[in-house]
Write a protein that holds these residues in place. Sequence first.
Motif, short mmCIF file in Angstrom:
data_model
loop_
_atom_site.label_atom_id
_atom_site.label_comp_id
_atom_site.label_asym_id
_atom_site.label_seq_id
_atom_site.Cartn_x
_atom_site.Cartn_y
_atom_site.Cartn_z
N GLY A 87 -14.36 -4.54 10.23
CA GLY A 87 -13.63 -4.27 9.41
C GLY A 87 -12.07 -5.07 9.53
N PHE A 88 -11.04 -4.53 8.76
CA PHE A 88 -10.10 -5.34 8.78
C PHE A 88 -8.71 -4.06 9.20
CE2 PHE A 88 -12.08 -7.57 5.49
CZ PHE A 88 -11.87 -8.91 6.06
N MET A 89 -7.71 -4.74 9.86
CA MET A 89 -6.60 -3.69 9.92
C MET A 89 -5.37 -4.00 9.49
SD MET A 89 -7.47 -3.67 14.18
CE MET A 89 -5.95 -2.68 14.80
N GLY A 90 -4.43 -3.18 9.38
CA GLY A 90 -3.13 -3.54 8.70
C GLY A 90 -2.99 -3.93 7.31
N THR A 91 -4.11 -3.52 6.53
CA THR A 91 -4.34 -4.01 5.35
C THR A 91 -3.48 -3.53 4.18
OG1 THR A 91 -6.17 -2.67 4.94
CG2 THR A 91 -6.71 -4.80 5.75
N HIS A 92 -3.08 -2.29 4.22
CA HIS A 92 -2.40 -1.36 3.32
C HIS A 92 -0.87 -1.91 2.96
CE1 HIS A 92 -6.00 0.94 2.99
NE2 HIS A 92 -5.50 1.66 2.19
N ARG A 93 -0.48 -1.78 1.73
CA ARG A 93 0.80 -2.20 1.40
C ARG A 93 1.80 -1.24 2.05
NH1 ARG A 93 1.25 -4.55 -4.25
NH2 ARG A 93 -0.73 -5.45 -4.82
N SER A 94 1.51 -0.14 2.30
CA SER A 94 2.41 0.80 3.12
C SER A 94 2.97 0.19 4.33
CB SER A 94 1.88 2.30 2.95
OG SER A 94 0.72 2.21 3.94
N LYS A 95 2.39 -0.67 5.01
CA LYS A 95 2.58 -1.22 6.18
C LYS A 95 3.22 -2.32 6.20
CE LYS A 95 -1.53 1.15 8.02
NZ LYS A 95 -2.97 1.34 8.75
N PHE A 96 3.68 -2.90 4.96
CA PHE A 96 4.50 -3.97 4.82
C PHE A 96 6.14 -3.34 4.11
CE2 PHE A 96 0.27 -5.31 4.94
CZ PHE A 96 0.31 -6.73 5.46
N ASP A 97 6.88 -4.53 4.47
CA ASP A 97 8.20 -4.19 4.05
C ASP A 97 8.36 -4.72 2.68
OD1 ASP A 97 8.59 -6.57 4.74
OD2 ASP A 97 10.06 -6.19 6.52
N ARG A 98 7.51 -5.50 1.97
CA ARG A 98 7.75 -5.86 0.79
C ARG A 98 6.22 -6.09 -0.03
NH1 ARG A 98 5.22 -11.06 1.16
NH2 ARG A 98 4.61 -11.83 3.27
N ALA A 99 6.50 -6.59 -1.23
CA ALA A 99 5.41 -6.77 -2.01
C ALA A 99 4.71 -8.03 -1.95
CB ALA A 99 5.56 -6.14 -3.69
N PRO A 100 3.51 -8.35 -1.91
CA PRO A 100 2.90 -9.40 -1.93
C PRO A 100 3.63 -10.77 -3.11
CG PRO A 100 1.08 -8.29 -2.72
CD PRO A 100 2.24 -7.48 -2.42
N GLU A 101 3.85 -11.82 -2.94
CA GLU A 101 4.16 -12.69 -4.13
C GLU A 101 2.92 -13.25 -4.76
OE1 GLU A 101 7.22 -13.49 -5.03
OE2 GLU A 101 8.25 -12.56 -3.04
N PHE A 106 -2.62 -17.12 1.52
CA PHE A 106 -3.37 -15.90 2.35
C PHE A 106 -3.10 -15.99 3.72
CE2 PHE A 106 -7.54 -14.50 3.88
CZ PHE A 106 -7.31 -13.23 3.91
N THR A 107 -2.85 -15.10 4.39
CA THR A 107 -3.01 -14.96 5.94
C THR A 107 -4.06 -13.86 6.00
OG1 THR A 107 -0.29 -15.33 6.01
CG2 THR A 107 -1.37 -14.55 7.93
N PRO A 108 -4.74 -14.29 6.69
CA PRO A 108 -5.97 -13.16 7.24
C PRO A 108 -5.22 -11.94 7.96
CG PRO A 108 -6.77 -15.32 7.52
CD PRO A 108 -5.18 -15.49 7.38
N PRO A 109 -5.59 -10.75 7.44
CA PRO A 109 -5.27 -9.36 8.42
C PRO A 109 -6.02 -9.53 9.76
CG PRO A 109 -6.89 -8.96 6.69
CD PRO A 109 -6.49 -10.46 6.36
N ASN A 110 -5.70 -8.62 10.92
CA ASN A 110 -6.31 -8.49 11.90
C ASN A 110 -7.92 -8.18 11.64
OD1 ASN A 110 -4.28 -9.49 13.38
ND2 ASN A 110 -3.62 -7.64 13.86
N ASN A 251 -24.04 -6.10 6.12
CA ASN A 251 -22.71 -6.09 6.95
C ASN A 251 -21.89 -4.87 6.21
OD1 ASN A 251 -19.88 -6.68 7.41
ND2 ASN A 251 -20.76 -8.76 7.86
N TYR A 252 -21.38 -3.95 6.84
CA TYR A 252 -20.57 -2.83 6.60
C TYR A 252 -19.25 -3.32 6.79
CZ TYR A 252 -25.17 -0.61 6.64
OH TYR A 252 -26.61 -0.54 6.63
N LEU A 253 -18.25 -3.54 5.91
CA LEU A 253 -16.92 -4.07 6.06
C LEU A 253 -16.14 -3.09 5.74
CD1 LEU A 253 -15.34 -6.33 6.71
CD2 LEU A 253 -15.51 -7.23 4.51
N LEU A 254 -15.25 -2.39 6.58
CA LEU A 254 -14.31 -1.51 6.37
C LEU A 254 -13.01 -2.01 5.88
CD1 LEU A 254 -15.19 0.64 9.07
CD2 LEU A 254 -15.34 1.59 7.18
N LEU A 255 -12.27 -1.66 4.84
CA LEU A 255 -11.06 -2.40 4.19
C LEU A 255 -9.70 -1.72 4.88
CD1 LEU A 255 -12.14 -2.54 0.48
CD2 LEU A 255 -12.41 -4.49 2.28
N GLY A 256 -9.89 -1.02 5.64
CA GLY A 256 -8.49 -0.23 6.28
C GLY A 256 -8.16 0.88 5.66
#
Length: 299
Positions: A87-101, A106-110, A251-256
């Motif tokens: 799975g991926f980590m740190g994917t949610h918008r609440s964990k960023f201080d801005r909205a994506p442009e 694309f910068t891959p998450p952990n 593949n079981y892929l967790l989205l965060g």
Amino acid sequence: MSIIFECEYQGRRYAGLGIPVPGEPHTLHRVADGRLAAALVAGGGPEALSAAVARGTETVEVTLGDPELRFLPPLLPTAPDSGLINGFMGTHRSKFDRAPEPDEEFTPPNYYIKGFGSWLRMPDEPLTTPADPVWLLEEPEVALVYVNDDRGVPHYAGYTFGNDLNDIGLHLKNPWAWTPYAKLCETSLTPWLFLGPPPRTATGRVVIERDGRPAWEGPFSCGTDSLFHRVEDMTGHLFSYPALRRPGLVNYLLLGADKATYHDGFRIEDGDRMVIDVTSHGVVLANPVQYGQAETARS
């Protein structure tokens, strides 16, 4: 939207359509191991799975609570190394201080690998952790399910919901090095496979029960609208790695996940029961926490 599931009943593998209702009989269709996955990769997309279930002409009727009925993770093969939990980590918008442009590069998450598919646990089964975790965190997440065909091409099957239990306290002590250790807690999934695109929104409540009573509760929200990244960018990048395209792999892929008990200062303890009620989708995932025993290798 169609929903399917697989299970074992009286030692044989079956599949069903929809979610069984407590107290009411539900029809199970006999299926061979790998039959549904084969139907998916043969073409027709996720909806081919519903047709494959219905083609199982040998049927039985069961009721929830039957001691011989055991649900299985969606499409999990019996071969011990043919499923992967990651799975991926740190994917949610609440964990960023801005909205994506809109046109942001694309910068891959952990990313992490949590274990084999055979390590997955079903509702009501204990989730085992290390013997002495620092601070446990439940994580209600959307889990995407993919099946690789014989050429190693991933085919999207649908989605379900999971609890990516982990030791966030250990992770925070050394985020760049100890995260793989922090993830070495068992993961649970619901057996219900929703045959549609990843949900834009999935909402509900988490309740942590202690000694049979609620000790903490709070809402959660997940789904693609909650993510900072686009799912197609994340999965496209991930499946560019040949190791994840091994033929036959499920593949079981967790989205965060978003914030939960830890962020409210609550500590999950040995014996607590985690109840994830995905109200928007009518499913509940509940598992007790079980601290493991410390062991070392013997020479």
